[in-house]
Design a protein around this motif. Structure first.
Motif, short mmCIF file in Angstrom:
data_model
loop_
_atom_site.label_atom_id
_atom_site.label_comp_id
_atom_site.label_asym_id
_atom_site.label_seq_id
_atom_site.Cartn_x
_atom_site.Cartn_y
_atom_site.Cartn_z
N HIS A 188 0.85 -1.18 0.20
CA HIS A 188 0.00 0.06 -0.07
C HIS A 188 0.88 1.24 0.13
CE1 HIS A 188 -3.33 2.63 0.83
NE2 HIS A 188 -2.55 3.17 1.92
N ILE A 189 1.93 1.48 0.83
CA ILE A 189 2.62 2.51 1.04
C ILE A 189 3.61 2.75 -0.37
CG2 ILE A 189 4.62 3.31 2.33
CD1 ILE A 189 3.71 1.97 4.57
N ARG A 190 3.89 1.39 -0.87
CA ARG A 190 5.01 1.56 -2.23
C ARG A 190 3.98 2.17 -3.36
NH1 ARG A 190 9.95 2.52 -3.88
NH2 ARG A 190 10.56 1.08 -5.65
N SER A 191 2.57 1.70 -3.22
CA SER A 191 1.63 2.30 -4.33
C SER A 191 1.55 3.81 -4.32
CB SER A 191 0.32 1.41 -4.34
OG SER A 191 -0.20 1.78 -3.19
N GLN A 192 1.53 4.45 -3.10
CA GLN A 192 1.52 5.67 -2.91
C GLN A 192 2.97 6.49 -3.00
OE1 GLN A 192 -1.88 6.81 -2.15
NE2 GLN A 192 -2.22 4.80 -2.44
N THR A 193 3.85 6.03 -2.79
CA THR A 193 5.13 6.75 -2.76
C THR A 193 5.73 6.41 -4.09
OG1 THR A 193 6.29 4.89 -1.64
CG2 THR A 193 5.30 6.69 -0.32
N ALA A 194 5.61 5.46 -4.90
CA ALA A 194 6.13 5.02 -6.22
C ALA A 194 5.21 4.72 -7.23
CB ALA A 194 7.43 4.22 -5.86
#
Length: 203
Positions: A188-194
């Motif tokens: 989830h975090i990766r999809s938002q930051t990258a």
């Protein structure tokens, strides 16, 4: 698979170094369906004479109910065949104690609830001497990384992740699933930051 923390059973000595996977289960038995069981093929050629009869002097033939084996160094070397572990497990073996193991064999063992307990040479000599008159009852404690035979207590080496797998009855997939929440959060975090790293949505 069923996990375990402690085990009590008979340990027998098999003071032979370099027992490889082809000796544990000869290649000609590899076509047998897994569901039929591999226990009868364990160390098939080592346990039998030229006529195919079971040797009266082979430890596993004399003590078929033993559940722990003390073996020589480099146990399970050779090919990567997982059937070598199946043969041990199907024959009722829960742990193999030795000064060293083939790397792939040891990994396969843990994935099938078989403990590959690595000990030093001094401990091996002490256990071998204790078993000189025949199998003895032993208690194995995975949490403590120790085994007890009479008044003799011996420590063994075991990676923490392997201990976790044995205690819970997990294989590699189960171990990964145990981190599902962390993996989902990272995704989830990766999809938002990258966002650039993710495939574009279909039109």
């Amino acid at each position: 698979m069923t996990g375990w923390r402690t085990h009590k059973g008979k340990m027998l000595g098999l003071p032979v170094a370099n027992i490889d996977t082809d000796q544990l289960i000869p290649a000609r038995f590899m076509s047998v369906r897994r569901g039929e069981g591999y226990g009868s093929y364990l160390m098939h050629d080592m346990r039998r004479d030229k006529t195919g009869a079971l040797r009266a002097d082979f430890p596993l033939n004399v003590h078929p109910k033993a559940s722990v084996i003390l073996a020589g160094r480099n146990f399970g070397s050779g090919s990567s065949r997982e059937a070598a572990v199946y043969a041990l497990v199907d024959a009722g073996i829960r742990a193999v104690i030795a000064p060293g193991f083939g790397d792939i064999f040891a990994s396969n063992a843990v994935n099938n609830s078989l403990l590959p307990a690595k000990i030093d040479e001094e401990s091996y000599a002490a256990l071998d001497a204790a078993l000189s008159k025949g199998p003895q009852e032993v208690t194995i404690d995975i949490d403590a990384r120790s085994l007890t035979l009479g008044t003799l207590q011996v420590g063994f080496a075991l990676d923490d992740s392997w201990a976790t797998k044995l205690i819970n009855g997990w294989d590699d997939i189960d171990l990964t699933r145990n981190h599902d929440a962390a993996i989902t959060a990272f995704k989830h975090i990766r999809s938002q930051t990258a966002a650039w790293a993710w495939p574009a949505a279909a039109d």
